[in-house]
Each structure stands twice: as structure tokens, then as C-alpha cells.
Write a protein that holds these residues in place. Structure first.
Motif, PDB file in Angstrom:
ATOM      1  N   PRO A 130       6.975   7.975  -3.191  1.00 17.45           N
ATOM      2  CA  PRO A 130       7.918   8.683  -3.848  1.00 17.45           C
ATOM      3  C   PRO A 130       7.572   9.011  -5.266  1.00 17.45           C
ATOM      4  O   PRO A 130       7.884   9.827  -6.212  1.00 17.45           O
ATOM      5  CB  PRO A 130       9.238   7.663  -4.061  1.00 17.45           C
ATOM      6  CG  PRO A 130       8.587   6.495  -4.139  1.00 17.45           C
ATOM      7  CD  PRO A 130       7.495   6.270  -3.237  1.00 17.45           C
ATOM      8  N   PHE A 131       6.371   8.116  -5.644  1.00 20.74           N
ATOM      9  CA  PHE A 131       5.761   8.490  -7.100  1.00 20.74           C
ATOM     10  C   PHE A 131       4.989   9.877  -7.314  1.00 20.74           C
ATOM     11  O   PHE A 131       4.282  10.229  -6.382  1.00 20.74           O
ATOM     12  CB  PHE A 131       4.777   7.040  -7.332  1.00 20.74           C
ATOM     13  CG  PHE A 131       5.350   5.847  -6.945  1.00 20.74           C
ATOM     14  CD1 PHE A 131       6.677   5.671  -7.743  1.00 20.74           C
ATOM     15  CD2 PHE A 131       4.814   5.172  -6.116  1.00 20.74           C
ATOM     16  CE1 PHE A 131       7.077   4.390  -7.488  1.00 20.74           C
ATOM     17  CE2 PHE A 131       5.264   3.887  -5.969  1.00 20.74           C
ATOM     18  CZ  PHE A 131       6.375   3.366  -6.728  1.00 20.74           C
ATOM     19  N   LYS A 132       4.798  10.225  -8.320  1.00 20.89           N
ATOM     20  CA  LYS A 132       4.180  11.353  -8.973  1.00 20.89           C
ATOM     21  C   LYS A 132       2.580  11.064  -9.097  1.00 20.89           C
ATOM     22  O   LYS A 132       1.946  12.207  -9.294  1.00 20.89           O
ATOM     23  CB  LYS A 132       4.754  12.039  -9.971  1.00 20.89           C
ATOM     24  CG  LYS A 132       6.315  12.711  -9.755  1.00 20.89           C
ATOM     25  CD  LYS A 132       6.748  13.137 -10.826  1.00 20.89           C
ATOM     26  CE  LYS A 132       8.365  13.748 -10.325  1.00 20.89           C
ATOM     27  NZ  LYS A 132       8.592  14.023  -9.211  1.00 20.89           N
ATOM     28  N   VAL A 133       2.262   9.867  -9.280  1.00 21.35           N
ATOM     29  CA  VAL A 133       0.725   9.542  -9.549  1.00 21.35           C
ATOM     30  C   VAL A 133       0.296   9.080  -8.201  1.00 21.35           C
ATOM     31  O   VAL A 133       1.113   8.095  -7.381  1.00 21.35           O
ATOM     32  CB  VAL A 133       0.706   8.462 -10.643  1.00 21.35           C
ATOM     33  CG1 VAL A 133       1.139   9.255 -12.038  1.00 21.35           C
ATOM     34  CG2 VAL A 133       1.656   7.323 -10.322  1.00 21.35           C
ATOM     35  N   GLU A 134      -1.179   9.025  -7.993  1.00 23.34           N
ATOM     36  CA  GLU A 134      -1.541   8.084  -7.143  1.00 23.34           C
ATOM     37  C   GLU A 134      -1.702   6.695  -7.336  1.00 23.34           C
ATOM     38  O   GLU A 134      -1.907   6.239  -8.225  1.00 23.34           O
ATOM     39  CB  GLU A 134      -3.159   8.578  -6.948  1.00 23.34           C
ATOM     40  CG  GLU A 134      -3.619   9.968  -6.601  1.00 23.34           C
ATOM     41  CD  GLU A 134      -3.080  10.257  -5.014  1.00 23.34           C
ATOM     42  OE1 GLU A 134      -3.276   9.363  -4.097  1.00 23.34           O
ATOM     43  OE2 GLU A 134      -2.502  11.428  -4.776  1.00 23.34           O
ATOM     44  N   MET A 136       0.823  -1.117   0.144  1.00 18.15           N
ATOM     45  CA  MET A 136      -0.065   0.117  -0.013  1.00 18.15           C
ATOM     46  C   MET A 136       1.038   1.089   0.141  1.00 18.15           C
ATOM     47  O   MET A 136       1.825   1.357   0.847  1.00 18.15           O
ATOM     48  CB  MET A 136      -0.942  -0.135   1.015  1.00 18.15           C
ATOM     49  CG  MET A 136      -1.716  -1.145   1.276  1.00 18.15           C
ATOM     50  SD  MET A 136      -2.666  -1.339   2.811  1.00 18.15           S
ATOM     51  CE  MET A 136      -4.080  -0.186   2.356  1.00 18.15           C
ATOM     52  N   VAL A 137       0.766   2.130  -1.039  1.00 18.87           N
ATOM     53  CA  VAL A 137       1.610   3.467  -1.032  1.00 18.87           C
ATOM     54  C   VAL A 137       0.716   4.358  -0.876  1.00 18.87           C
ATOM     55  O   VAL A 137      -0.232   4.709  -1.588  1.00 18.87           O
ATOM     56  CB  VAL A 137       2.215   3.143  -2.660  1.00 18.87           C
ATOM     57  CG1 VAL A 137       3.211   4.482  -2.837  1.00 18.87           C
ATOM     58  CG2 VAL A 137       2.947   1.935  -2.972  1.00 18.87           C
ATOM     59  N   THR A 138       1.262   5.359   0.081  1.00 22.42           N
ATOM     60  CA  THR A 138       0.559   6.517   0.485  1.00 22.42           C
ATOM     61  C   THR A 138       1.313   7.651   0.654  1.00 22.42           C
ATOM     62  O   THR A 138       2.727   7.499   0.876  1.00 22.42           O
ATOM     63  CB  THR A 138      -0.419   6.100   1.529  1.00 22.42           C
ATOM     64  OG1 THR A 138      -0.861   7.093   2.157  1.00 22.42           O
ATOM     65  CG2 THR A 138       0.512   5.806   2.849  1.00 22.42           C
ATOM     66  N   GLU A 139       0.535   8.866   0.909  1.00 19.15           N
ATOM     67  CA  GLU A 139       1.499   9.931   1.316  1.00 19.15           C
ATOM     68  C   GLU A 139       1.678  10.116   2.877  1.00 19.15           C
ATOM     69  O   GLU A 139       2.203  10.818   3.366  1.00 19.15           O
ATOM     70  CB  GLU A 139       1.206  11.151   0.555  1.00 19.15           C
ATOM     71  CG  GLU A 139       1.236  11.257  -0.825  1.00 19.15           C
ATOM     72  CD  GLU A 139       0.769  12.468  -1.494  1.00 19.15           C
ATOM     73  OE1 GLU A 139       0.187  13.416  -0.948  1.00 19.15           O
ATOM     74  OE2 GLU A 139       1.026  12.532  -2.730  1.00 19.15           O
TER      75      GLU A 139
END
Length: 163
Positions: A69-73, A19-22
Motif C-alpha cells: 500500500p506504500f507509495k515508495v519501493e 517482503m512488500v511488493t506490487e
């Protein structure tokens, strides 16, 4: 001579979702409140206060996560088997989730299904097994209007921003 370890570490399954989040710290708090997740650990990320890697156990599964670190959700889409779908949705909503699909009638394959979106954009299918269905019977059930209606319920999208 060193013995090669088991190919899958104890406690992990063959597939482990990320799960990737800010806001991984916030996501961990949500998972604990909504699904009784147990935090297994976290590693500081390159940004002050950030998380480079964290793991939590939800039931029998481990989920890994990190600050994006990604620029997209990149929201995660997860299926969670639960004892009581209505209660799981209530707890998730109390923890900050929005209902996407209310709990359905029993599906052709024997589950009731509801969906929620957490405050971080992740979508959860909360599935409650209510009957064991012979796989050969499932296609026949999809011809029954009762199960067609139940499947149509899964197409309902109530949360804001859902298409």
C-alpha cells in the motif's frame, strides 16, 4: 486457567522478514521456482485479486509478504544459506532474477557469496558455508590479500540499475 502459549509459534524464528511488493502472487511463484519455497497460505487483499497477507517457507525460515500500500519501493534484503551458491544463482536466474554479484571466492568467515535481484526488486545474498572459521581468526584473515580480494568481489554490482 489458560496456559500462556510459547512466545514464538512452531515453525517461526525470532525474526520473520516481510517482503512488500506490487505482485505478491508473482513473488510467490518466483520464490517457489528459485528457492523451492513452500506456500503456507494467502489471504485476499482489499483490491480484487490482490494479496493482503501470504507466507512461504524457504528452507527452515518463514517469509511473510503482501501487496504494497506504500507509495515508495520497499524491497527486501535477504540472506539465504544454500547448499550450492552457483546452483542457487542459476535457479534464481532461470526463475527471472538478475545477477548482482557473481559467486565469490571463500570469504574470511568461511562462506562463498553471490547476490541476485528478483523481478520485484528484492535482493538476495546466497551464501554457501564451505568452512567453519574460528571467530578469533576472522580479523587475521582480513589482512590476507586472498580474503581482501574475495571481499572486493562482493562489491561488484552487475545488474542493471545497481549503484
Amino acid at each position: 486457567m489458560t496456559t500462556k502459549p510459547a512466545p514464538i509459534p512452531d515453525g517461526y524464528g525470532t525474526v520473520t522478514p516481510w517482503m512488500v511488493t506490487e505482485d505478491t502472487a508473482g513473488l510467490l511463484d518466483f520464490l517457489k521456482a528459485a528457492f523451492d519455497a513452500k506456500e503456507l497460505g494467502r489471504v485476499e487483499g482489499p483490491e480484487p485479486g490482490g494479496i493482503g497477507h501470504a507466507e512461504a517457507r524457504i528452507g527452515t525460515s518463514i517469509v511473510m509478504m503482501f501487496d504494497s500500500p506504500f507509495k515508495v519501493e520497499t524491497p527486501a534484503l535477504l540472506r539465504l544459506y544454500v547448499d550450492d551458491a552457483e546452483e542457487a544463482i542459476r535457479r534464481a536466474v532461470d526463475a527471472g532474477a538478475a545477477v548482482v554479484t557473481p559467486v565469490t571466492d571463500v570469504q574470511a568467515w568461511g562462506d562463498r557469496v553471490g547476490r541476485v535481484r528478483d523481478p520485484f526488486g528484492n535482493l538476495y545474498w546466497l551464501q554457501e558455508r564451505v568452512e567453519e572459521v574460528d571467530p578469533a581468526e576472522v580479523p587475521e584473515r582480513f589482512q590476507d590479500p586472498k580474503y581482501v580480494k574475495a571481499m572486493e568481489q562482493t562489491q561488484v554490482m552487475e545488474a542493471p540499475g545497481m549503484v
